[in-house]
Each structure stands twice: as structure tokens, then as C-alpha cells.
Write a protein that holds these residues in place. Structure first.
Motif, PDB file in Angstrom:
ATOM      1  N   ASP A   1       0.948  -0.817   0.359  1.00 45.96           N
ATOM      2  CA  ASP A   1      -0.410   0.014   0.067  1.00 45.96           C
ATOM      3  C   ASP A   1       0.889   1.704   0.376  1.00 45.96           C
ATOM      4  OD1 ASP A   1      -1.666   2.206   0.359  1.00 45.96           O
ATOM      5  OD2 ASP A   1      -2.859   1.120   2.317  1.00 45.96           O
ATOM      6  N   ILE A   2       0.849   1.801  -1.251  1.00 43.44           N
ATOM      7  CA  ILE A   2       1.656   2.969  -1.134  1.00 43.44           C
ATOM      8  C   ILE A   2       1.639   4.386  -0.521  1.00 43.44           C
ATOM      9  CG2 ILE A   2       2.566   3.176  -3.602  1.00 43.44           C
ATOM     10  CD1 ILE A   2       0.001   4.758  -4.387  1.00 43.44           C
ATOM     11  N   ALA A   3       0.020   4.122   0.626  1.00 45.62           N
ATOM     12  CA  ALA A   3      -0.252   4.840   1.419  1.00 45.62           C
ATOM     13  C   ALA A   3       0.875   4.439   2.592  1.00 45.62           C
ATOM     14  CB  ALA A   3      -1.410   5.477   1.916  1.00 45.62           C
ATOM     15  N   ARG A   4       0.725   3.766   2.992  1.00 42.09           N
ATOM     16  CA  ARG A   4       1.505   3.287   3.882  1.00 42.09           C
ATOM     17  C   ARG A   4       2.859   2.423   4.082  1.00 42.09           C
ATOM     18  NH1 ARG A   4      -2.741  -0.916   7.329  1.00 42.09           N
ATOM     19  NH2 ARG A   4      -2.181   0.164   9.374  1.00 42.09           N
ATOM     20  N   PRO A   5       3.407   3.189   3.404  1.00 42.93           N
ATOM     21  CA  PRO A   5       4.913   2.447   3.611  1.00 42.93           C
ATOM     22  C   PRO A   5       5.208   1.702   4.616  1.00 42.93           C
ATOM     23  CG  PRO A   5       5.026   5.018   4.178  1.00 42.93           C
ATOM     24  CD  PRO A   5       4.147   4.090   3.455  1.00 42.93           C
ATOM     25  N   ILE A   6       6.783   1.293   4.361  1.00 40.91           N
ATOM     26  CA  ILE A   6       6.825  -0.076   4.894  1.00 40.91           C
ATOM     27  C   ILE A   6       8.349   0.107   5.189  1.00 40.91           C
ATOM     28  CG2 ILE A   6       7.553  -2.308   6.816  1.00 40.91           C
ATOM     29  CD1 ILE A   6       4.969  -2.958   5.493  1.00 40.91           C
TER      30      ILE A   6
ATOM     31  N   HIS B   1       0.152  -4.217   6.783  1.00 42.02           N
ATOM     32  CA  HIS B   1       0.257  -2.824   5.970  1.00 42.02           C
ATOM     33  C   HIS B   1       0.193  -2.587   4.562  1.00 42.02           C
ATOM     34  CE1 HIS B   1       1.180  -0.958   9.943  1.00 42.02           C
ATOM     35  NE2 HIS B   1       1.529  -0.049   9.446  1.00 42.02           N
ATOM     36  N   SER B   2      -0.229  -3.794   3.589  1.00 47.76           N
ATOM     37  CA  SER B   2      -0.212  -4.783   2.317  1.00 47.76           C
ATOM     38  C   SER B   2      -1.634  -4.377   1.994  1.00 47.76           C
ATOM     39  CB  SER B   2       0.909  -5.290   1.693  1.00 47.76           C
ATOM     40  OG  SER B   2       0.456  -6.798   2.524  1.00 47.76           O
ATOM     41  N   LEU B   3      -1.824  -3.937   1.033  1.00 51.62           N
ATOM     42  CA  LEU B   3      -2.997  -4.234  -0.085  1.00 51.62           C
ATOM     43  C   LEU B   3      -4.131  -5.715   0.515  1.00 51.62           C
ATOM     44  CD1 LEU B   3      -3.147  -1.743  -2.570  1.00 51.62           C
ATOM     45  CD2 LEU B   3      -4.460  -1.436  -0.188  1.00 51.62           C
TER      46      LEU B   3
END
Length: 201
Positions: free
Chosen positions: A34-39, A63-65
Motif C-alpha cells: 500500500d503506497i499510502a502505508r510505506p514500511i 500494512h500491505s493491500l
């Protein structure tokens, strides 16, 4: 990620773990981040400590889609060969994703057969976050499974070397013989089988 794929929302990274071992399955993972939730801290799983991999694995799952696993068993490895079994495991991981990817990034220079556009990237597990995430998930899952196999088949040291051909593993294999989870198509295992057959004839 390349400029051509940076505009895409659903990019899956896929990687496998377990080509080299003499025992156990090959496990693959596919991840759409998810580009809105980078790790932070994603890297080639081999460069990370076991504890850090566990921490990142938990973050990747939350955190991933979406993410998914695929595998090929010892019987498939022996029947198909390790390359084809690895590609099969990766194919199964991608096809199990809950979201259809617009592009699949594959670590290495050979890709599984997929209905989606595919780009192979050598050393992608060190340069592409989604592939790094996949390599981490796959390694955490496979390492845990090898620890379980250590309890089922004690004496080989699976929890220590995870099935890789260390000196200790070769010694145990020669002493104890071949277990049901050893890959019979791999040279050191074949040699033990041949020696056992010769001794009994």
C-alpha cells in the motif's frame, strides 16, 4: 520501482525461498504494498536478522493491500526439478492474491507463467520493496516450517540450518539416512541413497 510502473496502484512483488536446501518445500510469497502505508526497513531477507524479519513480516501482513503464499512440496521438486518447482510456487502465490495485480515484479531472471504483465529483476529482493516484502514473508514461513520438521524428524538439525547443505546436515544425513522430507533428486541425498542401496545388496 521503474518510472513505467510507478503510476500503477496494484504492483505485486513475488519471491521464493528454499531453492538450495536438501530438504523441505520451496515457499513463495506475493505482496501488493500500500503506497499510502510505506514500511521502513524492507530489504533482502537474507540480510536481516531473524528477529527483524519477524517484525517486518507482521508489518507486511497488516500494512500491505494483500499478500499470499504459494509452495511446492518435496515430491514436486523431485518430479519437476527445483527451478520449475520454484516457478510453480511463485505462480501459486500470485494467483492466490485477493487483488489482481496490474504488474508482477519477479526476483531473478526467470518468471512463472502468469496471465498478468511480468517484469523480472535480478537482485530485485534488494532493490524493489514489494519483492523484499515477499522474500521476508516467504523466509519467515519456511524457517518456521523447518523448525516444525525438526521436531518431526529430530537429529538432522533442521531448525539450525533450515535444510541447507551444511557440513553438520551432510554428516547427519549420512549417519541417519534419508528422511521423508529430503529431496531425493539432490546430489548429496542421491549419494546417501545409493550408498544405502549398495550396502544392502
Amino acid at each position: 520501482m521503474s518510472s513505467s510502473s510507478s503510476s500503477l496502484k496494484f504492483v505485486a512483488g513475488v519471491d521464493e525461498v528454499g531453492r538450495g536446501p536438501l530438504a523441505g518445500p520451496v515457499v513463495a510469497a506475493a505482496v501488493i504494498l500500500d503506497i499510502a502505508r510505506p514500511i521502513d526497513g524492507l530489504a533482502d531477507s537474507k540480510t536481516l536478522s531473524a528477529r527483524r524479519r519477524e517484525e517486518l513480516s507482521a508489518l507486511i501482513k497488516t500494512h500491505s493491500l494483500c499478500w499470499a503464499l504459494g509452495r511446492a512440496e518435496v515430491e514436486e521438486i523431485d518430479r519437476l526439478n527445483i527451478l520449475q518447482a520454484s516457478l510453480l510456487a511463485m505462480q501459486r502465490a500470485v494467483m492466490a492474491l485477493a487483488i489482481q495485480p496490474e504488474l508482477v515484479l519477479v526476483d531473478g531472471n526467470q518468471a512463472p507463467k502468469l496471465v498478468y504483465p511480468v517484469t523480472t529483476i535480478i537482485r530485485g529482493d534488494a532493490t524493489e520493496p514489494s519483492i523484499s516484502a515477499a522474500s521476508i514473508l516467504a523466509k519467515v514461513v519456511r524457517d518456521a516450517e523447518m523448525c516444525d520438521l525438526d521436531e518431526l524428524y529430530p537429529g538432522y538439525g533442521f531448525s539450525l540450518h533450515k535444510g541447507y547443505p551444511t557440513r553438520a546436515h551432510i554428516d547427519a544425513l549420512q549417519k541417519q539416512g534419508v528422511s521423508p522430507v529430503h529431496r531425493r533428486s539432490f546430489g548429496p541425498v542421491r549419494q546417501v541413497l545409493a550408498a544405502s542401496l549398495a550396502a544392502s545388496s
